[in-house]
Design a protein around this motif. Structure first.
Motif, PDB file in Angstrom:
ATOM      1  N   ARG A 286      70.082  36.715  69.817  1.00 28.07           N
ATOM      2  CA  ARG A 286      69.995  36.773  71.269  1.00 28.07           C
ATOM      3  C   ARG A 286      70.643  35.544  71.903  1.00 28.07           C
ATOM      4  O   ARG A 286      70.646  34.451  71.343  1.00 28.07           O
ATOM      5  N   VAL A 287      71.159  35.769  73.090  1.00 34.08           N
ATOM      6  CA  VAL A 287      71.689  34.700  73.931  1.00 34.08           C
ATOM      7  C   VAL A 287      70.919  34.750  75.238  1.00 34.08           C
ATOM      8  O   VAL A 287      70.968  35.754  75.954  1.00 34.08           O
ATOM      9  N   LEU A 288      70.203  33.693  75.545  1.00 33.51           N
ATOM     10  CA  LEU A 288      69.332  33.689  76.718  1.00 33.51           C
ATOM     11  C   LEU A 288      70.074  33.348  78.006  1.00 33.51           C
ATOM     12  O   LEU A 288      69.664  33.747  79.091  1.00 33.51           O
ATOM     13  N   GLY A 289      71.165  32.573  77.891  1.00 37.64           N
ATOM     14  CA  GLY A 289      71.858  32.110  79.085  1.00 37.64           C
ATOM     15  C   GLY A 289      71.410  30.726  79.506  1.00 37.64           C
ATOM     16  O   GLY A 289      71.263  30.455  80.693  1.00 37.64           O
ATOM     17  N   LYS A 290      71.216  29.849  78.528  1.00 35.80           N
ATOM     18  CA  LYS A 290      70.787  28.476  78.794  1.00 35.80           C
ATOM     19  C   LYS A 290      71.768  27.514  78.115  1.00 35.80           C
ATOM     20  O   LYS A 290      71.435  26.875  77.123  1.00 35.80           O
ATOM     21  N   PRO A 291      72.997  27.397  78.640  1.00 35.23           N
ATOM     22  CA  PRO A 291      74.001  26.585  77.945  1.00 35.23           C
ATOM     23  C   PRO A 291      73.676  25.095  77.929  1.00 35.23           C
ATOM     24  O   PRO A 291      73.971  24.409  76.951  1.00 35.23           O
ATOM     25  N   GLY A 292      73.149  24.567  79.010  1.00 37.99           N
ATOM     26  CA  GLY A 292      72.784  23.155  79.048  1.00 37.99           C
ATOM     27  C   GLY A 292      73.930  22.192  79.258  1.00 37.99           C
ATOM     28  O   GLY A 292      73.706  21.031  79.606  1.00 37.99           O
ATOM     29  N   VAL A 293      75.165  22.639  79.034  1.00 42.36           N
ATOM     30  CA  VAL A 293      76.372  21.816  79.199  1.00 42.36           C
ATOM     31  C   VAL A 293      77.454  22.672  79.843  1.00 42.36           C
ATOM     32  O   VAL A 293      77.349  23.906  79.861  1.00 42.36           O
ATOM     33  N   PRO A 294      78.520  22.066  80.353  1.00 44.41           N
ATOM     34  CA  PRO A 294      79.585  22.854  80.987  1.00 44.41           C
ATOM     35  C   PRO A 294      80.230  23.864  80.041  1.00 44.41           C
ATOM     36  O   PRO A 294      80.552  23.536  78.894  1.00 44.41           O
ATOM     37  N   VAL A 295      80.415  25.065  80.552  1.00 44.56           N
ATOM     38  CA  VAL A 295      81.067  26.139  79.798  1.00 44.56           C
ATOM     39  C   VAL A 295      82.199  26.705  80.644  1.00 44.56           C
ATOM     40  O   VAL A 295      81.993  27.132  81.786  1.00 44.56           O
ATOM     41  N   MET A 296      83.392  26.730  80.091  1.00 45.33           N
ATOM     42  CA  MET A 296      84.543  27.400  80.685  1.00 45.33           C
ATOM     43  C   MET A 296      84.739  28.698  79.920  1.00 45.33           C
ATOM     44  O   MET A 296      84.923  28.673  78.692  1.00 45.33           O
ATOM     45  N   SER A 297      84.689  29.826  80.620  1.00 41.90           N
ATOM     46  CA  SER A 297      84.802  31.121  79.967  1.00 41.90           C
ATOM     47  C   SER A 297      85.956  31.904  80.565  1.00 41.90           C
ATOM     48  O   SER A 297      86.036  32.085  81.777  1.00 41.90           O
ATOM     49  N   MET A 298      86.850  32.390  79.713  1.00 39.07           N
ATOM     50  CA  MET A 298      88.023  33.123  80.173  1.00 39.07           C
ATOM     51  C   MET A 298      88.020  34.509  79.532  1.00 39.07           C
ATOM     52  O   MET A 298      87.782  34.633  78.321  1.00 39.07           O
ATOM     53  N   HIS A 299      88.278  35.542  80.350  1.00 42.02           N
ATOM     54  CA  HIS A 299      88.196  36.919  79.873  1.00 42.02           C
ATOM     55  C   HIS A 299      89.357  37.731  80.439  1.00 42.02           C
ATOM     56  O   HIS A 299      89.704  37.583  81.611  1.00 42.02           O
ATOM     57  N   THR A 300      89.972  38.570  79.615  1.00 43.01           N
ATOM     58  CA  THR A 300      90.954  39.511  80.147  1.00 43.01           C
ATOM     59  C   THR A 300      90.187  40.629  80.840  1.00 43.01           C
ATOM     60  O   THR A 300      89.255  41.212  80.273  1.00 43.01           O
ATOM     61  N   ILE A 301      90.557  40.926  82.079  1.00 45.83           N
ATOM     62  CA  ILE A 301      89.674  41.716  82.943  1.00 45.83           C
ATOM     63  C   ILE A 301      89.566  43.184  82.550  1.00 45.83           C
ATOM     64  O   ILE A 301      88.595  43.845  82.905  1.00 45.83           O
ATOM     65  N   ASP A 302      90.553  43.707  81.816  1.00 49.41           N
ATOM     66  CA  ASP A 302      90.490  45.117  81.424  1.00 49.41           C
ATOM     67  C   ASP A 302      90.445  45.307  79.918  1.00 49.41           C
ATOM     68  O   ASP A 302      90.821  46.355  79.395  1.00 49.41           O
ATOM     69  N   ASP A 303      89.961  44.286  79.219  1.00 50.36           N
ATOM     70  CA  ASP A 303      89.593  44.442  77.819  1.00 50.36           C
ATOM     71  C   ASP A 303      88.410  45.397  77.789  1.00 50.36           C
ATOM     72  O   ASP A 303      87.360  45.129  78.373  1.00 50.36           O
ATOM     73  N   LEU A 304      88.559  46.538  77.144  1.00 47.94           N
ATOM     74  CA  LEU A 304      87.463  47.507  77.064  1.00 47.94           C
ATOM     75  C   LEU A 304      86.780  47.477  75.704  1.00 47.94           C
ATOM     76  O   LEU A 304      85.876  48.265  75.438  1.00 47.94           O
ATOM     77  N   LEU A 305      87.201  46.564  74.834  1.00 41.84           N
ATOM     78  CA  LEU A 305      86.537  46.378  73.544  1.00 41.84           C
ATOM     79  C   LEU A 305      85.342  45.452  73.709  1.00 41.84           C
ATOM     80  O   LEU A 305      84.222  45.769  73.307  1.00 41.84           O
ATOM     81  N   VAL A 306      85.572  44.272  74.279  1.00 38.98           N
ATOM     82  CA  VAL A 306      84.492  43.367  74.698  1.00 38.98           C
ATOM     83  C   VAL A 306      84.685  43.215  76.203  1.00 38.98           C
ATOM     84  O   VAL A 306      85.374  42.311  76.673  1.00 38.98           O
TER      85      VAL A 306
END
Length: 451
Positions: free
Chosen positions: A319-339
């Protein structure tokens, strides 16, 4: 299309053994071999880097140190490699390896002790390697350690921040699978929605699924041989297209066009393997509800065990709760339908629920392919992350975040320019980047890094 089919198969592969039985072992676990190839040093200002590779705690690893080390370390967590028994450490993707070295960072990457989708051992293995590098390989403990990763490696990144709070100073997640079991719920959703709209009952998949059920589903939904950019040829299929868009993040540029890249692979691979996981669609509200509301008729599936699904164990899909505690840079391709982008939206909501929205920046890239990032896009994300971390350390925790995209704002996500701000307009043409042609050109003032 072959790349998408392969990626789906890899993501749905069963996990390997649970972990290492001898924490000091320098040999692979029984049944595994080390297939990590030699890594040639890079040259920096006429001097070679120092490359070290070997085995530690049953995992292969790379470590590379620049001639003028800045005292900081970057951990790289690779994506899914399949369920074979050959361990392979991987260098950071794209131009990141070169960038790390030229900026003075040492980097290290573990193969992890097992293969398959087995995030728990990967989290432990990455931390073990960081400690081994700090105490045995680098000469002194790094003053700061970052963790980075892509695809399944994004899951490793997200859980690592929660498993070892405060150990990592910042994180870069690329096309990250950051919503734990929600990804497998999505595969289940995509398949059961297709069955409900086509009137074909094929769950769980039998031996005749590929030969009988799947072709009938595709025919009734007008999906047979659907190409990128094409729309389904039936009313039911067009509703499915809209439903798929909703499941993957809501209306956005290129989403409908991307269906043809993924749908055969998703329907052909996802259903047959979903049954063995702790997946569920009891909480899914399928939209749109016209011309057919499938919510009363779609087959509903519960997980085999709610306790296992909700466990905080460091298991194959923790599980991932959503408590990073430090800066997170997240980059995603917007129409990736796999993830899909919806996984990042789930993580963003979880982070917000824990009052840590100031620690997460999301950036959308206008591509439909999984993990399709140009060197310029990667470079900017990395520079902005490290600058952010350093400013927080120097000035306190209230410094402004780098610019990002509001991926929870449905109106902004649906805008024709969504993803323009951080997309490289000069990304080189590659087989992976072909899907970028599905998008209209961005206004020049709204392109990469602008606005």
């Amino acid at each position: 299309m072959l790349a998408v089919c392969t990626a789906v198969t890899l993501l749905l592969s069963p996990a390997g053994p649970a972990g290492a039985d001898d924490p000091g072992g320098n040999e692979p676990l029984p049944g595994y071999t080390n297939g990590t190839p030699p890594l040639a040093p890079l040259m920096v200002d006429g001097q070679p880097t120092r490359v070290v590779q070997g085995m530690y705690r049953h995992a292969a690893y790379y470590l590379e140190v620049p001639p003028k080390w800045n005292g900081e370390l970057v951990l790289w967590a690779h994506g899914m490699q399949g369920d074979g028994k050959v361990l392979k450490a991987e260098a950071p993707v794209g131009g990141l390896r070169k960038q790390f070295i030229e900026e003075g960072y040492a980097w290290a990457a573990s193969s992890f002790p097992t293969t398959g989708y087995n995030v728990g051992p990967a989290v432990t293995s990455s931390r073990d390697l960081a400690e081994y590098a700090a105490t045995e390989l680098l000469g002194h403990r790094p003053k700061r350690t970052y963790i980075t990763g892509g695809s399944m490696g994004g899951h490793v990144v997200a859980r690592s921040l929660e498993e070892y709070p405060g150990y990592y100073g910042g994180a870069l997640s690329l096309c990250g699978q950051v919503a734990d079991r929600r990804l497998y719920d999505y595969f289940l959703d995509a398949n059961l929605a297709a069955q409900a709209l086509s009137g074909v009952d094929a769950y769980p998949a039998g031996d005749d699924y590929q030969t009988d059920a799947l072709p009938l589903i595709e025919k009734r939904l007008g999906l047979t041989d659907l190409k990128p950019g094409e729309n389904p040829t039936t009313v039911a299929g067009r509703q499915y297209q809209e439903m798929f868009t909703e499941l993957t993040g809501g209306p956005r540029p290129g989403a409908d066009a991307a269906l043809g890249i993924y749908v055969q692979a998703m329907l052909g691979s996802g259903l047959a393997t979903s049954a063995g996981h702790q997946t569920q669609n009891l909480t899914t509200r399928y939209k749109p509800t016209t011309p057919v509301d499938i919510n009363p008729i779609v087959e509903r599936v519960a997980p085999d065990s709610w306790d296992e699904r909700n466990s905080m164990e460091l298991n194959d899909m923790p599980r991932v709760l959503g408590k990073p505690g430090v800066p997170v840079m997240s980059m995603h391709t917007i129409d990736d339908l796999l993830v899909p982008l919806s996984m990042q939206q789930t993580y963003t909501k979880r982070v917000a629920a824990h009052g840590q929205s100031d620690l997460l920046v999301n950036r959308g890239i206008r591509s439909a392919m999984h993990c399709d990032f140009s060197d310029a896009e990667l470079s900017k994300a990395w520079k902005d992350l490290t600058s952010w971390v350093e400013r927080r350390e120097a000035r306190g925790k209230k410094v402004a975040r780098p610019a990002g995209d509001d991926i929870l704002n449905r109106k902004r996500v649906a805008a024709l320019t969504f993803g323009c701000r951080f997309t490289d307009p000069e990304a080189p043409a590659t087989p992976t980047s072909e899907s970028r042609k599905l998008f209209p050109a961005c206004p020049k003032e709204r392109t990469h890094g602008g606005g």
